[in-house]
Scaffold this active site. Structure first.
Site, PDB file in Angstrom:
ATOM      1  N   LYS A  37      23.419  44.161   7.991  1.00 42.50           N
ATOM      2  CA  LYS A  37      22.553  45.291   7.640  1.00 42.50           C
ATOM      3  C   LYS A  37      21.271  45.259   8.479  1.00 42.50           C
ATOM      4  O   LYS A  37      20.918  44.214   9.031  1.00 42.50           O
ATOM      5  CB  LYS A  37      22.238  45.261   6.150  1.00 42.50           C
ATOM      6  CG  LYS A  37      21.422  44.066   5.724  1.00 42.50           C
ATOM      7  CD  LYS A  37      21.408  43.935   4.201  1.00 42.50           C
ATOM      8  CE  LYS A  37      20.567  42.748   3.777  1.00 42.50           C
ATOM      9  NZ  LYS A  37      20.866  42.316   2.431  1.00 42.50           N
ATOM     10  N   TYR A 255     -10.693  44.786  17.805  1.00 44.77           N
ATOM     11  CA  TYR A 255     -11.236  45.717  16.821  1.00 44.77           C
ATOM     12  C   TYR A 255     -12.091  45.009  15.778  1.00 44.77           C
ATOM     13  O   TYR A 255     -11.768  43.912  15.316  1.00 44.77           O
ATOM     14  CB  TYR A 255     -10.097  46.429  16.066  1.00 44.77           C
ATOM     15  CG  TYR A 255      -9.500  47.588  16.817  1.00 44.77           C
ATOM     16  CD1 TYR A 255     -10.260  48.715  17.127  1.00 44.77           C
ATOM     17  CD2 TYR A 255      -8.165  47.568  17.196  1.00 44.77           C
ATOM     18  CE1 TYR A 255      -9.704  49.776  17.812  1.00 44.77           C
ATOM     19  CE2 TYR A 255      -7.599  48.636  17.873  1.00 44.77           C
ATOM     20  CZ  TYR A 255      -8.375  49.739  18.185  1.00 44.77           C
ATOM     21  OH  TYR A 255      -7.834  50.789  18.856  1.00 44.77           O
TER      22      TYR A 255
HETATM   23  C1  LIG Z   1      21.267  41.024   2.322  1.00 46.33           C
HETATM   24  C2  LIG Z   1      22.292  40.570   1.420  1.00 46.33           C
HETATM   25  C3  LIG Z   1      22.920  39.328   1.611  1.00 46.33           C
HETATM   26  C4  LIG Z   1      22.476  38.317   2.629  1.00 46.33           C
HETATM   27  O1  LIG Z   1      21.445  37.532   2.125  1.00 46.33           O
HETATM   28  P1  LIG Z   1      20.792  36.356   2.947  1.00 46.33           P
HETATM   29  O2  LIG Z   1      19.758  35.820   2.036  1.00 46.33           O
HETATM   30  O3  LIG Z   1      20.184  36.975   4.162  1.00 46.33           O
HETATM   31  O4  LIG Z   1      21.848  35.398   3.285  1.00 46.33           O
HETATM   32  C5  LIG Z   1      23.962  39.010   0.773  1.00 46.33           C
HETATM   33  N1  LIG Z   1      24.381  39.857  -0.188  1.00 46.33           N
HETATM   34  C6  LIG Z   1      23.803  41.052  -0.398  1.00 46.33           C
HETATM   35  C7  LIG Z   1      24.310  41.926  -1.488  1.00 46.33           C
HETATM   36  C8  LIG Z   1      22.735  41.451   0.393  1.00 46.33           C
HETATM   37  O5  LIG Z   1      22.160  42.639   0.174  1.00 46.33           O
END
Ligand SMILES: *Cc1c(COP(=O)(O)O)cnc(C)c1O
Length: 621
Positions: A37, A255
Site C-alpha cells: 500500500k 526562516y
Molecule cells: C499496513 C498493514 C499491514 C502491514 O503492517 P506493518 O506494520 O507495516 O508490517 C498489515 N495488515 C494490514 C491490514 C495493514 O493495513
C-alpha cells in the site's frame, strides 16, 4: 543520478534479504502477503511486488481500489487484497479486475453479492478499533455472509494494534480471534492476523498467512528487535550540495532566525525541503551524512532547501553526494531520524522523495528506475476523454525527453484503465494480414485478400465495414464508432461488389450475415447476427476477411491503426521482390520488430505493448 537534485535508491537485494530473515520466524505452514500500500511505503509498488512474488509472496495487500488497479494494469497477476473498506461504486471495477475486497460490513457484502461472483476476506476487529466486524458479533455476521452465494470467503483476518510494544494486548487480540475461529466449521483458506512486527513478537500457530510491511522494508518498529533479526534498509534518500557558505558568529540561518551561528562556521545548502518529504519537524534536529561524517541540520527546513553545518568536513564542495536517510549509516535510518522528533517511520518513508527519481539496485548495480512525478495518481476529475488530445501531448512531449515521454505514456494508460474511461475503445491481439496475388482477369491489379482479427468489447449487435474511393468519402466512417474496418479503394476502380467484398466476417466464430449498400461514393456493409445480442458489452474476437483489387502502379500500401491497440502483428505477403516496410508507430516504442520471410514481411510488437492511434505501416514495393 548525476543530473538529479535528489533521488532515492531502492536496494532490492536488501529487500530480498529482509524477506529471507523474516521467513525464519514463520511457522512451517505459513505463507506471506506482501503489503504494498501507499506505493509500497514509498518504495514503488510495482517493483516491490515483482520482487516479493519472486521471494514467494502468495498475495499482495493494497489500501484501495486505485492501487490495485494500477498493479493489475502493470501486469501483476497474483491475488491482490484491498485492505481498507471499499465503496459501493467501486464494486464493478473490483469484479472486473479480480481484486479481493475486505468485508467489514454486511451491507457492503450484500451489495457485492448482488453484482457478481467475488472472492473476499472478512475483517474482524479484535481490538484495533478500526475497520472490521466487532469480535463480539463477528460469528453471526460470518454466518450471514456465508449464505451469500456469490461470495467466496478466501480469508478471515484481524489486525494487531501494537504488536511491536504491547505483548499483553496483542495476546488478548489473538485470543479473541482464535476463539472465533474455533467456533467455525470449515475454515477458509487463509487465516491471518500478524503484521510484520507480529511475526517477530507473537508467532501464532493457528494462522497460516502473515502480512509483511514495515520490517520487510528494513525498518525496525522497536529497537529491541535489532537483537532478534538482521534487517537492512531498502531505501536510501540522497542529494547533493548545491552551495557552500560561511556564517559569522551571530549570523542567523533560515526562516524566523531559529539558528544563530555560535561561532564562525561553514554550512552547505541542500536542494531538498519538506516538499520533498524531508519532514519540517527535522528543523534544527535532522542529521545527514557527507563523506561518512554526520552533519546537523541548522535552521528550519524550508519548502525546497535545508542548510547543514559542514564545519567538520575537510573539503566541502558543490556537487558532493549527501545521504539524507537510510544506507548503512545507522544514525540516519528512518527510525533514528523520526525518533528525533517523535515521528513515525511509516510516515517518513511514505512521504520521502516525492520529487525524487527512484533507482532500483541489485548487487550494487542499477537495474531499473522510475521517473519523477510518478506518484501523482490519476485525479478523479479528469474530464478530457478525447484520446487524440492526450496523444498529441504525448507526442509533443516525447520530442523533448524520453523520460517525460515514458511518463506521459504511462499516464495515458493509467487514465484509461484506472479511470476506466468507458468512451475509449481499444483492441487487443490485432492481426492484419494482406496478400497480393497476380490476377489474370485484371493484369494491372493485384488480387488482394485481407484478414483482420482482434479482440474488443462488442458495442452493438451489428457493425459495419466501409469502403470508398476518396479519403473525403471515407472520412465520415472514421468518425463513426460502429465501423470496424475501412478500406480506401483506388480511384481507377469502380465502386462495385466485384471489386470490394467481405468474404467472411465472424464474431467468436459466429459467421455473421452481411448486407451491402452502395451510395454516396461508398460501399457500406452491415454485419449482424441475432446471437450478437447476448455478447454486447463483452470482449469478443472479431475476424473480418475481404477481397479487393489494388493497382500495381501504386507501389505502396498503407495500413493504419486507428484505435488504441495492444499487441500488433501486421503482415504483407506477395511475390514481389524488394518490399520494404516503414512503420510509423507511436506509443512507448517507435520501432516495432520487422520480420522478413521469403514472401512475407511482418511488423510485430510484444503482445502486451500498447500502440497509439494514429500509427501504421507503409509497405513499399
Ligand atoms: C499496513 C498493514 C499491514 C502491514 O503492517 P506493518 O506494520 O507495516 O508490517 C498489515 N495488515 C494490514 C491490514 C495493514 O493495513
Amino acid at each position: 543520478m548525476k543530473n538529479d537534485r535528489s533521488w532515492t535508491e531502492i536496494d532490492l537485494g536488501n529487500f530480498k534479504s529482509n524477506i529471507k530473515e523474516l521467513k525464519k520466524f514463520f511457522h512451517p505452514q505459513a505463507e506471506f502477503m506482501q503489503i504494498v500500500k501507499a506505493d509500497a511505503y514509498g518504495h514503488g509498488a510495482y517493483q516491490i511486488a515483482k520482487q516479493a512474488i519472486e521471494s514467494g509472496a502468495v498475495s499482495l495487500g493494497v489500501a484501495n481500489l486505485q492501487e490495485g488497479l494500477l498493479l493489475r494494469y502493470q501486469g501483476i497477476k497474483i491475488p491482490i487484497v484491498i485492505l481498507s473498506p471499499s465503496l459501493e461504486n467501486e464494486i464493478e471495477q473490483i469484479l472486473e479486475n479480480q481484486l479481493i475486497p475486505t468485508i467489514s460490513t454486511l451491507d457492503f457484502a450484500e451489495k457485492l453479492n448482488d453484482k457478481g461472483k467475488c472472492e473476499i476476506h472478512i475483517n474482524i476487529d479484535t481490538g484495533m478499533g478500526r475497520s472490521g466486524f466487532n469480535y463480539l458479533n463477528a460469528l453471526e455476521n460470518i454466518d450471514k455472509i456465508r449464505k451469500l452465494d456469490n461470495l467466496e470467503i478466501n480469508g478471515i483476518f484481524s489486525h494487531f494494534s501494537s504488536a511491536e510494544e504491547d505483548p499483553e494486548f496483542t495476546k488478548l487480540q489473538s485470543d479473541r480471534f482464535e476463539d472465533i475461529l474455533s467456533k467455525l466449521d470449515n475454515l477458509p483458506k487463509f487465516i491471518h492476523i500478524s503484521n510484520s512486527s507480529g511475526v517477530l513478537t507473537f508467532p501464532n500457530r493457528y494462522t497460516n498467512l502473515v502480512r509483511l510491511g514495515l520490517l520487510s522494508y528494513g525498518i525496525y518498529s522497536n529497537t529491541e528487535m535489532k537483537n532478534k533479526v538482521n534487517l537492512k534498509p531498502v531505501m536510501t534518500f540522497k542529494t547533493r550540495i548545491t552551495q557552500v557558505k560561511s556564517a559569522k558568529k551571530g549570523d542567523s540561518i533560515g526562516y524566523n532566525r531559529t539558528f544563530v551561528a555560535p561561532t564562525d562556521m561553514e554550512y552547505a545548502i541542500l536542494p531538498v525541503g519538506y516538499a520533498d518529504g524531508y519532514d519540517f519537524l527535522l528543523s534544527n534536529k535532522g542529521k545527514v551524512v557527507i563523506n561518512d561524517l554526520v552533519c546537523s541540520i541548522v535552521g528550519k527546513v524550508s519548502m525546497d532547501m535545508i542548510a547543514v553545518d559542514i564545519s567538520k568536513l575537510a573539503k566541502p564542495e558543490v556537487g558532493k553526494e549527501v545521504i539524507l536517510l537510510g544506507d548503512s549509516n545507522k544514525s540516519i535510518s528512518a527510525e533514528n531520524l523520526t525518533s528525533l522528533y517523535s515521528g513515525l517511520s511509516y510516515e517518513l518513508i511514505s512521504q520521502i522523495g516525492r520529487r525524487a527519481k527512484r533507482y532500483y539496485k541489485e548487487d550494487g548495480k542499477i537495474i531499473d528506475s522510475s521517473p519523477l512525478l510518478r506518484r501523482d495518481f490519476v485525479p478523479k476529475d479528469f474530464s478530457d476523454n478525447k484520446l487524440g488530445n492526450i496523444i498529441e501531448t504525448a507526442i509533443e512531449q516525447r520530442l523533448q525527453s524520453k523520460e517525460i515521454a515514458n511518463l506521459v505514456h504511462e499516464d495515458i494508460l493509467k487514465r484509461l484503465f484506472a479511470e476506466k474511461d468507458k468512451d475509449i475503445q481499444y483492441r487487443r491481439n490485432f492481426k492484419h494480414s494482406i496478400k497480393f496475388e497476380n490476377s489474370d482477369e485484371f493484369p494491372k491489379y493485384f488480387l488482394t485478400s485481407t484478414n483482420l482479427s482482434f479482440s474488443k468489447k462488442l458495442q452493438n449487435d451489428f457493425f459495419s465495414v466501409a469502403c470508398a474511393k476518396t479519403e473525403n468519402d471515407l472520412e465520415k466512417y472514421f468518425l463513426r464508432n460502429d465501423v470496424e474496418y475501412r478500406w480506401l479503394l483506388d480511384n481507377s476502380i469502380d465502386l462495385e461488389e466485384m471489386f470490394f467484398n467481405v468474404t467472411s466476417v465472424k464474431v467468436n466464430n459466429i459467421e455473421l450475415y452481411n448486407e451491402m449498400k452502395i451510395a454516396d461514393g461508398c460501399i457500406e456493409i452491415k454485419c449482424y447476427h441475432p446471437d450478437l445480442k447476448s455478447l454486447v458489452g463483452k470482449e469478443v474476437d472479431f475476424s473480418i476477411s475481404t477481397k479487393t483489387y489494388y493497382p500495381k502502379s501504386s507501389h505502396q500500401l498503407s495500413v493504419y491503426i486507428i484505435e488504441l491497440t495492444q499487441g500488433v502483428d501486421i503482415s504483407f505477403e506477395s511475390e514481389l521482390k524488394n518490399v520494404e516496410a516503414v512503420p510509423i508507430f507511436s506509443g512507448k516504442s517507435k520501432f516495432p520488430k520487422i520480420l522478413k520471410n521469403k514472401n512475407k514481411i511482418s511488423i510485430l510488437t510484444d503482445k502486451d505493448e500498447w500502440v497509439f492511434p494514429t500509427s501504421g505501416v507503409v509497405f513499399v514495393y
